[in-house]
Design an enzyme around this catalytic site. Sequence first.
Site, PDB file in Angstrom:
ATOM      1  N   ASP A 114      12.133   1.399  -5.910  1.00  0.00           N
ATOM      2  CA  ASP A 114      11.069   1.222  -6.835  1.00  0.00           C
ATOM      3  C   ASP A 114      11.013  -0.287  -7.496  1.00  0.00           C
ATOM      4  OD1 ASP A 114      10.899   3.973  -6.474  1.00  0.00           O
ATOM      5  OD2 ASP A 114      12.552   4.376  -7.919  1.00  0.00           O
ATOM      6  N   GLU A 139       2.151   8.758  -8.585  1.00  0.00           N
ATOM      7  CA  GLU A 139       3.028   8.014  -9.421  1.00  0.00           C
ATOM      8  C   GLU A 139       3.103   6.815  -9.334  1.00  0.00           C
ATOM      9  OE1 GLU A 139       6.552  10.509  -8.638  1.00  0.00           O
ATOM     10  OE2 GLU A 139       6.881   9.358  -6.641  1.00  0.00           O
TER      11      GLU A 139
END
Length: 584
Positions: A39, A200
């Site tokens: 991420d 997301e």
Amino acid sequence: MKTTKQILLVASAVIGALANYSENNATYFNPTLPGWHSDPSCTRVKDTFYCVTSTFIAFPGLPVYASKDLTNWKLISHAWNRESQLPGLSYNTSEQQQGMYAATIRYHDGVFHLICEYLGTPGGIVGVVFKSTDPFDDAAWSDPIRFKTGKIDPDLFWDDDGKAYVATQGILLQEINLKTGDLSQPPVSIWNGTGGVWPEGPHIYKKDGYYYLMIAEGGTAQDHSITIARSRKIYGPYEPYENNPILTNKHTNRFFQTVGHGDLFQDEAGNWWGMCLATRSGPDFKIYPMGREAVLFPATWNKGEWPVLQTVEGKMSGWPSLPAVSRDVAGDGPFNTDPDVYDFKGGPIPKNLIHWRVPREGAFSIKNGLEVVPSRNNLTGIPFGDIELSGQRGLAFIGRRQTHTLFTYSVDLTFDPKSVGQEAGVTVFLTQVNHIDLGVVLLESNSTIKTAKSKGQLALRFRVESKNVPIPVPATNIVPIPSHWKSPIRLQISTRNNITYDLSAMPASNEAAAIKVGTASAQLVSGGNGTFVGSLVGAYATCNGAGKGLDCPEGGKAVFGRWRYTGKGQQVAQGVIVAEEGRS
């Protein structure tokens, strides 16, 4: 299957071929941040790029890396670096993949802002914003401003009027007060993606009169993708790009899979780049011990148009030049792919060494070696059981990311256990239920005649804990330590290829006397119960449940010295491993 020699021959050919690209500085190898770095979020300030990645319950957490050239990344600080910033949160986190999820790093009005959300507390998700005017100093990161949210993966965006906004999973948008943490209510749903599960990881960019909203969707496995939409107004409506997804490796046979969850930024020359996560697994998706790593890709983003992102491969080339190679980066941390050469003669614990949850105070210290006070819980503990044995109060474990396909890690152990069950050793650690250990342990003596001086038998013990993997777990192997071995004992973990760990022991004074105690497949620490994380290699000490409360019986302190980690090669494609010195 290719042997290591054959693979390195292929690597030599690849390295030789790179001479043809000597004038094209855009040729480089992924992952640019190898090892567990999921991420990624990045920004640039002047001539320096800054990135942060997820850490979940690892501590210190939220590592901040800096680079001048996009390929040499130096660990400069951790935003979450002291228990007092979030007192008690780690100790109340029971599951293996809770904690600090995907963060976003941004720079505004002379201040770095790092926004994240912590999962796993009894009160639900805790939103946090850390601030710093000096990201090269751990102590300069503030105690966080907290905000209340029910969603993960926060983005932080300032509009031209100075208002700050948070976008989260869903995709929901709220204005945020960065002094109080107050959010505008109710959250506004601005886009739900293109139909993939789990929209997301949002990031908002304002360009050419549009608000561009780039997200991840499709889940975090092989359908992972990046999609994008845009609007003339921040609250929408958002128009999706007709050629979504703009980046994915799903439904391909490429070596890099799970490509998604990215961030975009520009260099000083105005070129666009992106970082996202990927997994070096190939389409079989079986062996990927380093988990989700950070990869770099070039982008083209012409005025008024949609961004075009280059497909993620192991070898990237044929794009405008990278910034000039430079390791002139401030800070006292190591570059991510550099070797560890630590003798622990003094000073602080090196920045790239981390723990699983916040450790007990005083459990780790550097005097004449790295001294580790054992924990009652071993590396597995009793998940969801007795809190004193669960590991929630901190494992006596310290490790570093496995950052190479081929590597050797070793440490010298001085250890004089006093009670049966006391143990210290090394491990390949994914989670508390997926790890491969080699310990020096005091066991019950096999002798039927015991005297007052008899305290058991010192042995080497190889054992594996691995849940949720489709292959058998190797049997425990116990080897008595030869009586003529003198302390310290050197424990070693190495990879002879891309799929196998060898665990060995030897007297530190005589490597020729090495004993291979165990061999284990890297599949045992791939996915399993740690699908979001990646393998660490490091050292531990435990009394395996003896004692009372949080304390072990007297004795059993372990002293580690001569800590060495040397990377030798990176797999960049199926069957191709490039020698470390040939990657950049």
